[in-house]
Design an enzyme around this catalytic site. Structure first.
Site, PDB file in Angstrom:
ATOM      1  N   LYS A   1       0.813  -1.213   0.000  1.00 53.33           N
ATOM      2  CA  LYS A   1       0.000   0.000   0.000  1.00 53.33           C
ATOM      3  C   LYS A   1       0.850   1.267   0.000  1.00 53.33           C
ATOM      4  O   LYS A   1       0.499   2.249  -0.653  1.00 53.33           O
ATOM      5  CB  LYS A   1      -0.961   0.009   1.193  1.00 53.33           C
ATOM      6  CG  LYS A   1      -0.318   0.147   2.555  1.00 53.33           C
ATOM      7  CD  LYS A   1      -1.355   0.155   3.653  1.00 53.33           C
ATOM      8  CE  LYS A   1      -0.716   0.264   5.019  1.00 53.33           C
ATOM      9  NZ  LYS A   1       0.041   1.506   5.248  1.00 53.33           N
ATOM     10  N   THR A   2       1.982   1.261   0.724  1.00 45.03           N
ATOM     11  CA  THR A   2       2.823   2.460   0.757  1.00 45.03           C
ATOM     12  C   THR A   2       3.384   2.740  -0.630  1.00 45.03           C
ATOM     13  O   THR A   2       3.488   3.895  -1.068  1.00 45.03           O
ATOM     14  CB  THR A   2       3.965   2.305   1.780  1.00 45.03           C
ATOM     15  OG1 THR A   2       3.405   2.002   3.059  1.00 45.03           O
ATOM     16  CG2 THR A   2       4.789   3.573   1.887  1.00 45.03           C
TER      17      THR A   2
ATOM     18  N   GLN B   1      -7.861  -5.087   9.301  1.00 44.90           N
ATOM     19  CA  GLN B   1      -6.798  -4.650  10.211  1.00 44.90           C
ATOM     20  C   GLN B   1      -7.234  -3.470  11.081  1.00 44.90           C
ATOM     21  O   GLN B   1      -6.415  -2.715  11.578  1.00 44.90           O
ATOM     22  CB  GLN B   1      -5.539  -4.270   9.417  1.00 44.90           C
ATOM     23  CG  GLN B   1      -4.921  -5.451   8.678  1.00 44.90           C
ATOM     24  CD  GLN B   1      -3.602  -5.090   8.039  1.00 44.90           C
ATOM     25  OE1 GLN B   1      -2.583  -4.921   8.707  1.00 44.90           O
ATOM     26  NE2 GLN B   1      -3.598  -4.972   6.722  1.00 44.90           N
TER      27      GLN B   1
ATOM     28  N   ASP C   1      -3.786   7.352   4.443  1.00 41.80           N
ATOM     29  CA  ASP C   1      -3.273   6.009   4.741  1.00 41.80           C
ATOM     30  C   ASP C   1      -3.991   5.451   5.976  1.00 41.80           C
ATOM     31  O   ASP C   1      -4.495   6.212   6.806  1.00 41.80           O
ATOM     32  CB  ASP C   1      -1.766   6.109   4.991  1.00 41.80           C
ATOM     33  CG  ASP C   1      -1.095   4.739   5.079  1.00 41.80           C
ATOM     34  OD1 ASP C   1      -1.683   3.749   4.601  1.00 41.80           O
ATOM     35  OD2 ASP C   1       0.022   4.667   5.618  1.00 41.80           O
ATOM     36  N   GLU C   2      -4.010   4.113   6.107  1.00 41.74           N
ATOM     37  CA  GLU C   2      -4.609   3.437   7.275  1.00 41.74           C
ATOM     38  C   GLU C   2      -6.017   3.993   7.543  1.00 41.74           C
ATOM     39  O   GLU C   2      -6.393   4.284   8.682  1.00 41.74           O
ATOM     40  CB  GLU C   2      -3.724   3.606   8.516  1.00 41.74           C
ATOM     41  CG  GLU C   2      -2.305   3.085   8.373  1.00 41.74           C
ATOM     42  CD  GLU C   2      -2.216   1.559   8.356  1.00 41.74           C
ATOM     43  OE1 GLU C   2      -3.274   0.901   8.333  1.00 41.74           O
ATOM     44  OE2 GLU C   2      -1.094   1.025   8.368  1.00 41.74           O
TER      45      GLU C   2
ATOM     46  N   ARG D   1       2.250 -10.489  10.390  1.00 36.07           N
ATOM     47  CA  ARG D   1       3.578  -9.859  10.539  1.00 36.07           C
ATOM     48  C   ARG D   1       4.672 -10.822  10.077  1.00 36.07           C
ATOM     49  O   ARG D   1       5.801 -10.408   9.800  1.00 36.07           O
ATOM     50  CB  ARG D   1       3.871  -9.491  12.006  1.00 36.07           C
ATOM     51  CG  ARG D   1       2.960  -8.476  12.699  1.00 36.07           C
ATOM     52  CD  ARG D   1       2.699  -7.249  11.879  1.00 36.07           C
ATOM     53  NE  ARG D   1       1.484  -7.422  11.085  1.00 36.07           N
ATOM     54  CZ  ARG D   1       1.140  -6.670  10.060  1.00 36.07           C
ATOM     55  NH1 ARG D   1       1.932  -5.689   9.673  1.00 36.07           N
ATOM     56  NH2 ARG D   1       0.016  -6.880   9.396  1.00 36.07           N
TER      57      ARG D   1
END
Length: 676
Positions: free
Chosen positions: A31-32, A244, A213-214, A608
């Site tokens: 995503k970044t 998430q 973002d997020e 993770r």
């Protein structure tokens, strides 16, 4: 993510500019990269770089994004896109237009500790648990854009009504102090844009395209800020993942994902489902787990990384045995793979689980970095002394002034401080400068003014000495003069007071040593106090195992992950969404909303891991003097992982140590061909 061609979904997300866009970005889906590439695409399409804003939640994420963007697009500093947290953007908006809300340009920003002190005065209690609950409740009201009057009408019981009254007093004190808290950095800009259309239009012209973002972590107030900034143009891309969303306890709401489609009918939804992080085995377990939650946007992660290592579930006799097992397995695995300690992470639900694991790692001489714990410089007693140092370095520092004059109390009450705050706001001066003005004398009775002036004169005397005399002597005289030791023993029980006083002594000794080594005066030390807190942070690049809560692990990835405490009552925690750390949570009903958030938390933990994943649970766990007999977490069954496979049911410390010794001998003989 490697520098490879973007996949079709990523390309579509980057190139879509025909209206509002929601990118559902699964864990590890790049995503970044999509956000930074989209900024580059906007610039290439002719948009002025400085009119683009990328907004995220943490300074770390903003820094990483800015660094990636710099590698993609080279621009002069003044022409770069704005890459910022929500709160940093709020500060910029308020610094420019705060006078429209009755704030002086040099308004103070109080941190959580300073804000808690005001709430403590409003509630007139020393009960830390009650104070933290009140602070959290007030924060949730602010995040929901509810003022004190609305909070009073929303209060569900006597405790909440008490909190609502404290909220009213707290808001009045902040206003008098010409101060804001962190929640106000979002709430006040929303007020600014709502009440002043010309200000809203100016900001929309300045920020012509938004990337958030997020997005799943936004609360109602942050959503409103984004909506007001986007305006009729609707030029934005929101990037998030409903799977998430793990911050319901601090006001984040999944309703924002649903509202987006309703508020912006032209919304384009694009899903990123290819995972670039984890093995297929880990992703399949994560998909099976999260399938038990209802879906806003159906998706299924997949990977080209291959099957990878099987997931291991370890059943331990006790939490001490669990810690020993983790230490031994980690050490043995590292020798087998010839890996680094920094390839490993140990994740847990609450900070209270860390102590026994730390002890086991230290025993085995395994280096580790503890994330999410309290820094030495974040302790209340250290912050009290640092406030004095900050005030010596800069007497315009209003939060430092408020803390220094009130901790310990020096005969200056809230009414006096509020009068000073109002006067300083009218005169656009710092509170310290205002207290010496002749005009202020008419605001207070002589008996109120005298202790305030006495305090100001004392600060001036100490500041004069701090610039000229040996630091050690001035520091000792300062601590003695404010009688800090007596303050601790008057306000805390003897054991707590003694522990905090020892911390003060250690801090003072450290400052003296630093002054001696640098040949610095106390004033010179005080001027660098803003960076002192950084000295307690370990270098993140050090070769050490990362120990962290699951909440704090979000956004990180590691080749090998251990998740400890996979038990009912812990993960999922009995308090669930009520608190990030179960140390602070009370028992709650086993409601489905809570379990869904806990399931998302487990999903974050599992995703993770890149190559190997080990989960453990204990048949007996001690908490204080009590021992419980927990059951394995329901999440193990939902991932279709056996909670008690025979081959790993019990691994003794002796057998693990023998295995590790054999591996070391094998490596020493040059016989190991194990690759990472």
């Amino acid at each position: 993510m490697p520098a490879s061609p973007m996949n079709p979904a990523q390309r579509e997300a980057v190139r879509y500019l025909d209206g509002p866009c929601l990118v559902i970005a699964g864990a590890g889906s790049g995503k970044t990269r999509v956000i930074t590439q989209k900024i580059a695409h906007l610039i290439a399409s002719g948009m002025r770089p400085s009119s683009i804003a990328a907004i995220t939640f943490t300074n770390k994420a903003a820094t990483e994004m800015a660094e990636r963007l710099t590698r993609l697009v080279r621009l002069p500093e003044g022409e770069r896109p704005l890459v910022s947290t929500f709160h940093s953007l709020g500060v910029q908006m308020l610094r420019r237009d705060c006078r429209r809300l009755g704030l002086k340009a040099s308004f103070s920003i109080l941190d959580a500790d300073d804000a808690l002190a005001i709430i403590q005065q409003a509630l007139a209690t020393t009960d830390r648990k009650l104070l933290r609950a009140a602070q959290a409740r007030i924060s949730l009201w602010k995040n929901a854009m509810a003022g004190p009057d609305e909070a009073a009408s929303l209060a569900a019981d006597d405790t909440e009504r008490q909190f609502a009254r404290a909220y009213r007093d707290y808001a009045a004190t902040l206003s008098a102090y010409q101060a804001v808290d962190f929640d106000d950095l979002i709430l006040l800009p929303v007020r600014l844009l709502r009440e002043h259309p010309e200000v809203a239009q100016a900001w929309r012209e300045r920020l012509r395209y938004l990337l958030v973002d997020e997005y799943q972590d936004t609360n109602a107030c942050q959503y409103e800020l984004m909506k007001l900034l986007a305006g009729p143009r609707e030029a934005f891309t929101a990037v998030g993942d409903d799977d998430q969303s793990i911050y319901g306890w601090r006001g984040a709401t999944l309703e924002n994902l649903e509202r987006l489609g309703a508020d912006f009918p032209r919304l384009k939804v694009i899903k990123l489902e290819q995972n670039y992080r984890s093995s297929l085995t880990i992703l399949q377990a994560a998909n099976r787990l999260i399938a038990h939650n209802p879906k806003l946007h159906e998706k299924k992660l997949w990977s080209e990384h291959g099957v990878g290592d099987p997931i291991t579930v370890v059943v331990c006799d006790s939490d001490e045995h669990e810690a020993e097992s983790v230490a031994m397995r980690l050490q043995a695995h590292r020798f087998e793979r010839r890996g680094k300690f920094s390839d490993y992470a140990i994740l847990y639900r609450g900070n209270h689980q860390a102590r026994v694991i730390e002890q086991a790692l230290r025993k085995e001489k395994i280096p580790y970095v503890l994330s999410g714990g309290q820094s030495f410089f974040d302790r209340a007693e250290i912050r009290d002394l640092m406030a004095w140092l900050r005030l010596l370095a800069n007497d315009d520092d209003d939060p430092a002034f408020i803390r220094a004059v009130s901790t310990p109390r020096r005969g200056v009450g809230n009414v006096t401080l509020e009068a000073l705050g109002r006067y300083s706001g009218q005169r656009h001066l710092s509170m310290f400068a205002a207290l010496f003005e002749a005009g202020f004398e008419s605001q207070l009775a002589a008996r109120q003014l005298e202790p305030l002036r006495t305090f100001g004169e004392f600060v001036n005397r100490i500041a004069w000495r701090a610039a000229r005399e040996p630091a050690a002597q001035v520091l000792d005289d300062l601590v003695t003069a404010i009688d800090y030791r007596a303050h601790l023993f008057d306000t805390l029980d003897e054991r707590q007071a003694a522990a905090r006083w020892q911390n003060v002594c250690d801090f003072v000794d450290w400052l003296k040593k630093r002054a001696d080594e640098d040949g610095a005066t106390l004033l010179q030390l005080a001027q660098s106090v803003a960076i002192l807190s950084q000295l307690d942070r370990r270098d993140e690049d050090v070769d050490a195992v990362r120990m962290t809560t699951i909440h704090a692990s979000k956004g990180l990835e590691f080749p090998h992950v251990f998740i400890v405490g996979c038990e009912e009552g812990l993960l999922p925690h009995r308090g669930g969404a009520a608190a990030a750390d179960p140390d602070e949570a009370d028992a709650a009903d086993d409601d489905e909303t809570r379990i869904q958030e806990e399931r998302r938390l487990m999903y974050v933990a599992v995703t993770r891991a890149q190559r190997s994943l080990t989960l453990s649970w204990c048949q007996s766990r001690r908490r204080g003097r009590d021992a419980s007999r927990p059951r394995p977490s329901r999440f193990l069954a939902e991932m279709e992982l056996a909670a008690a496979p025979a081959q790993v049911r019990s691994v003794s410390q002796e057998s693990a140590r023998a295995r590790l010794g054999a591996l070391k001998d094998l490596l020493a003989a040059g016989g190991s061909r194990a690759g990472r």
